[in-house]
Design an enzyme around this catalytic site. Structure first.
Site, mmCIF file in Angstrom:
data_model
loop_
_atom_site.group_PDB
_atom_site.id
_atom_site.type_symbol
_atom_site.label_atom_id
_atom_site.label_comp_id
_atom_site.label_asym_id
_atom_site.label_seq_id
_atom_site.Cartn_x
_atom_site.Cartn_y
_atom_site.Cartn_z
ATOM 1 N N TYR A 73 45.060 1.709 16.395
ATOM 2 C CA TYR A 73 44.496 0.354 16.278
ATOM 3 C C TYR A 73 45.586 -0.686 16.521
ATOM 4 O O TYR A 73 45.373 -1.690 17.184
ATOM 5 C CB TYR A 73 43.895 0.161 14.885
ATOM 6 C CG TYR A 73 43.068 -1.094 14.779
ATOM 7 C CD1 TYR A 73 41.686 -1.056 14.973
ATOM 8 C CD2 TYR A 73 43.659 -2.326 14.495
ATOM 9 C CE1 TYR A 73 40.925 -2.209 14.892
ATOM 10 C CE2 TYR A 73 42.902 -3.478 14.417
ATOM 11 C CZ TYR A 73 41.531 -3.413 14.614
ATOM 12 O OH TYR A 73 40.771 -4.558 14.539
ATOM 13 N N PHE A 126 34.612 -19.582 39.774
ATOM 14 C CA PHE A 126 33.574 -18.565 39.834
ATOM 15 C C PHE A 126 32.635 -18.785 38.649
ATOM 16 O O PHE A 126 32.944 -19.532 37.734
ATOM 17 C CB PHE A 126 34.162 -17.144 39.853
ATOM 18 C CG PHE A 126 33.148 -16.137 40.331
ATOM 19 C CD1 PHE A 126 32.572 -16.274 41.586
ATOM 20 C CD2 PHE A 126 32.715 -15.106 39.524
ATOM 21 C CE1 PHE A 126 31.594 -15.392 42.027
ATOM 22 C CE2 PHE A 126 31.745 -14.218 39.953
ATOM 23 C CZ PHE A 126 31.183 -14.357 41.211
ATOM 24 N N ASP A 127 31.455 -18.136 38.672
ATOM 25 C CA ASP A 127 30.413 -18.570 37.732
ATOM 26 C C ASP A 127 30.754 -18.364 36.263
ATOM 27 O O ASP A 127 30.459 -19.209 35.437
ATOM 28 C CB ASP A 127 29.051 -17.963 38.089
ATOM 29 C CG ASP A 127 29.019 -16.455 37.972
ATOM 30 O OD1 ASP A 127 30.093 -15.839 37.913
ATOM 31 O OD2 ASP A 127 27.917 -15.884 37.931
ATOM 32 N N ASP A 217 43.537 -17.824 38.429
ATOM 33 C CA ASP A 217 42.437 -16.905 38.133
ATOM 34 C C ASP A 217 42.551 -15.828 39.212
ATOM 35 O O ASP A 217 42.006 -15.960 40.299
ATOM 36 C CB ASP A 217 41.097 -17.661 38.209
ATOM 37 C CG ASP A 217 39.900 -16.738 37.969
ATOM 38 O OD1 ASP A 217 40.119 -15.547 37.671
ATOM 39 O OD2 ASP A 217 38.756 -17.208 38.103
ATOM 40 N N ALA A 219 41.791 -12.470 39.857
ATOM 41 C CA ALA A 219 41.102 -11.180 39.910
ATOM 42 C C ALA A 219 41.517 -10.400 41.166
ATOM 43 O O ALA A 219 41.662 -9.185 41.147
ATOM 44 C CB ALA A 219 39.590 -11.391 39.907
ATOM 45 N N LYS A 260 39.014 -5.749 39.271
ATOM 46 C CA LYS A 260 39.147 -5.875 40.730
ATOM 47 C C LYS A 260 40.515 -5.307 41.123
ATOM 48 O O LYS A 260 40.642 -4.096 41.299
ATOM 49 C CB LYS A 260 39.002 -7.337 41.155
ATOM 50 C CG LYS A 260 37.578 -7.856 41.108
ATOM 51 C CD LYS A 260 37.160 -8.315 39.750
ATOM 52 C CE LYS A 260 35.908 -9.162 39.765
ATOM 53 N NZ LYS A 260 35.450 -9.433 38.384
ATOM 54 N N HIS A 452 21.070 -15.891 36.884
ATOM 55 C CA HIS A 452 20.836 -14.889 37.934
ATOM 56 C C HIS A 452 20.882 -13.457 37.414
ATOM 57 O O HIS A 452 20.332 -12.565 38.028
ATOM 58 C CB HIS A 452 21.838 -15.075 39.067
ATOM 59 C CG HIS A 452 23.258 -14.920 38.614
ATOM 60 N ND1 HIS A 452 23.860 -15.823 37.781
ATOM 61 C CD2 HIS A 452 24.154 -13.951 38.836
ATOM 62 C CE1 HIS A 452 25.084 -15.419 37.529
ATOM 63 N NE2 HIS A 452 25.298 -14.292 38.148
HETATM 64 C C1 P61 Z 1 32.205 -10.456 41.015
HETATM 65 F F1 P61 Z 1 27.322 -11.314 39.893
HETATM 66 N N1 P61 Z 1 33.598 -11.451 39.380
HETATM 67 O O1 P61 Z 1 32.808 -11.144 41.886
HETATM 68 P P1 P61 Z 1 34.655 -10.282 34.654
HETATM 69 N N2 P61 Z 1 37.080 -14.710 37.980
HETATM 70 C C2 P61 Z 1 36.731 -14.299 39.215
HETATM 71 C C3 P61 Z 1 35.765 -13.320 39.346
HETATM 72 O O2 P61 Z 1 35.424 -12.912 40.561
HETATM 73 C C4 P61 Z 1 35.143 -12.761 38.167
HETATM 74 C C5 P61 Z 1 35.581 -13.226 36.913
HETATM 75 C C6 P61 Z 1 36.527 -14.205 36.846
HETATM 76 C C7 P61 Z 1 32.600 -10.614 39.639
HETATM 77 C C8 P61 Z 1 31.773 -9.979 38.576
HETATM 78 C C9 P61 Z 1 30.556 -10.801 38.445
HETATM 79 O O3 P61 Z 1 27.466 -13.469 38.347
HETATM 80 C C10 P61 Z 1 28.477 -12.580 38.343
HETATM 81 O O4 P61 Z 1 35.633 -9.153 34.534
HETATM 82 C C11 P61 Z 1 37.359 -14.899 40.399
HETATM 83 O O5 P61 Z 1 33.474 -9.967 35.485
HETATM 84 O O6 P61 Z 1 34.293 -10.852 33.333
HETATM 85 C C12 P61 Z 1 34.152 -11.794 38.243
HETATM 86 O O7 P61 Z 1 35.487 -11.404 35.440
HETATM 87 C C13 P61 Z 1 35.009 -12.687 35.644
HETATM 88 C C14 P61 Z 1 29.435 -10.600 39.205
HETATM 89 C C15 P61 Z 1 30.617 -11.890 37.627
HETATM 90 C C16 P61 Z 1 28.402 -11.471 39.162
HETATM 91 C C17 P61 Z 1 29.555 -12.764 37.546
HETATM 92 O O8 P61 Z 1 31.340 -9.624 41.300
#
Ligand code: P61
Length: 462
Positions: A73, A126-127, A217, A219, A260, A452
């Site tokens: 832990y 990103f969203d 950010d 990824a 990623k 979505h």
């Molecule tokens: C993706 F349909 N991306 O591209 P988490 N920053 C950035 C990202 O691309 C990102 C995150 C933060 C995804 C997953 C995804 O509506 C959606 O590890 C540049 O997913 O929490 C994630 O990282 C967040 C797919 C996210 C989606 C939201 O496919």
């Protein structure tokens, strides 16, 4: 970048069977899923290009590392191993693990919002980042270069910040109202488009001038660095490690969804260059949100796999092959006259659905219509990156119009072969030939946040 296609720099040791369905089955499955492929079961998907997030294949070295996981832990050996790797890559003093990107966002972003009316400026949020900015009571403003909206025009760094827009925002709002500048590498929403080191340097200088923290950010930071190596003058002979270090030196904080370029199925992280106070407050909030500071929502074995994956993602053979796969799919679509964001980005091919289905208005979601048609055609699951994903204005409740209406064909890392990509290309070319038959969609159920993921839709039949 190489001009000839190369084979995969690996051979396959384990396989995961996938299953084809019939068109009649898919019609029922999609209707039951509320015309939203997020609600399909993955076993009903033949080729899954929904995301490159956590969907890649781990290497034998990563699978071997899992066995070394220390599940204590507190004070796990695996934490210290991961911390060493993150610090060596970034050069930053402080490291915090998180269960995935949005876990890192929920810990960090509210700590930067000190008063009402603050905003974050990004090349493009990103969203989930946008959602966490808004949950923290701030607002998210995108300042990307305009050329990224002209999908047919080629440019090497369509993910860049527009320096005039960002300067204007800082001066108009006042530097004390800017909670942070978020540099998304690569720029996912713009089509996985890269940012040049020159642009990063200029944005960093602005941040320093106005005393605003610069957050990467990142990824897909390794993919961005490989674009810099391939496209930017002066970087061809630099190692990947040197290029990523130069990028981190220009910023203050690194947020990462490690699903990623961490080559892992789960994981996230925060690294902070030198701000001890910020590190302390993030760690304090980490405990109730993600977990104790030496695991942050991850198991010991996750941290081991991530420590290996972060290093593998910087290998040039791997990156060259990855870029080649994306380019291969893009080239097949371009040759058939399918409109896509050009040049292709690092992790996906983005089909321009405004050009593909111009008869469908933005609030009937042209991207989602093409995504659904692709599933019906061949059992391929893609994802909409457009007005359906963007959602509503938090202040007015109006449907926002995305400047880009994309279907993203996201390539998982080390997972599919070129033949899989041929199946995808053939299916898209077939629906492109009958694109005038596509219809828009309307909501049957619309959730208030990140709609979505769980919305239910219905085709608008003429
Ligand atoms: C993706 F349909 N991306 O591209 P988490 N920053 C950035 C990202 O691309 C990102 C995150 C933060 C995804 C997953 C995804 O509506 C959606 O590890 C540049 O997913 O929490 C994630 O990282 C967040 C797919 C996210 C989606 C939201 O496919």
């Amino acid at each position: 970048m190489q001009n000839t296609y190369k084979a995969e720099p690996y051979r396959i040791k384990m396989i995961e069977p996938i299953r084809e369905t019939t068109r009649t089955e898919r019609e029922t499955l999609l209707a039951n899923a509320g015309y939203n492929p997020f609600s399909l079961r993955s076993e009903d998907v033949y080729i899954d290009l929904l995301t490159d997030s956590g969907t890649g294949a781990m290497s034998q070295a990563q699978w071997a590392a899992l066995m070394m996981g220390d599940e204590a832990y507190a004070g796990s050996r695996s934490f210290y191993r991961l911390e060493r790797v993150v610090k060596a890559i970034t050069g930053y003093a402080y490291f915090i693990p998180a269960h995935q990107g949005r876990g890192a966002e929920q810990v960090l972003l509210p700590r930067l919002v000190h008063k009402d009316g603050m905003v974050f400026l990004s090349n493009m949020h990103f969203d989930t980042t946008r959602a966490h900015v808004e949950l923290a009571g701030a607002r998210a403003i995108d300042c990307v270069v305009d050329i990224c909206f002209e999908t047919a025009k080629e440019a090497p760094f369509k993910g860049n910040f527009d320096l005039t827009k960002v300067t204007h925002q800082i001066e108009e709002k006042g530097p004390d109202k800017i909670a942070g500048i978020i540099m998304t590498l690569t720029n996912n929403s713009a089509g996985g488009q890269p940012v040049s080191m020159e642009n990063l340097r200029a944005v960093s200088a602005l941040g320093r001038h106005y005393d605003i923290p610069l957050i990467i950010d990142g990824a897909r930071y390794a993919e961005n660095a490989y674009f810099v190596k391939c496209r930017e003058k002066g970087y061809a002979d630099r190692t990947m490690r040197e290029i990523v270090r130069e990028a981190f030196d220009l910023a203050d904080i690194f947020l990462m969804s490690a699903k990623k370029d961490g080559l892992c199925n789960i994981g996230g992280l925060i690294a902070i260059k030198e701000d001890r106070k910020l590190f302390d407050t993030c760690r304090t909030h980490l405990v109730p949100l993600e977990g104790f500071p030496t695991y942050g929502g991850l198991t010991g074995r996750d941290m081991e796999a991530l420590a290996v994956g972060l290093e593998e993602a910087l290998e040039e053979d791997y990156l060259a092959h990855r870029f080649d796969q994306v380019r291969y799919l893009g080239d097949r679509l371009i040759a058939a006259g399918v409109p896509i964001q050009r040049p292709v980005g690092g992790h996906a091919v983005f089909v321009d659905c405004r050009a593909f289905a111009p008869h469908i208005p933005y609030d009937q979601f042209p991207g989602q219509s093409v995504v659904n048609a692709l599933y019906l055609e061949a059992g391929v699951r893609a994802v909409e990156i457009g007005s359906f994903l963007l959602g509503r204005d938090p202040d007015t409740g109006e449907n926002l119009q995305s400047p880009l209406e994309f279907m993203r064909l996201t390539i998982p890392r080390r997972t599919y072969t070129y033949r899989h990509l041929d199946v995808v290309a053939d299916a898209i070319i077939a629906i492109h030939a009958k694109r005038t038959e596509l219809v828009g969609l309307t909501f049957e159920y619309e959730p208030p946040v990140l709609r979505h993921f769980t919305a239910r839709l219905r085709p608008i039949t003429p």
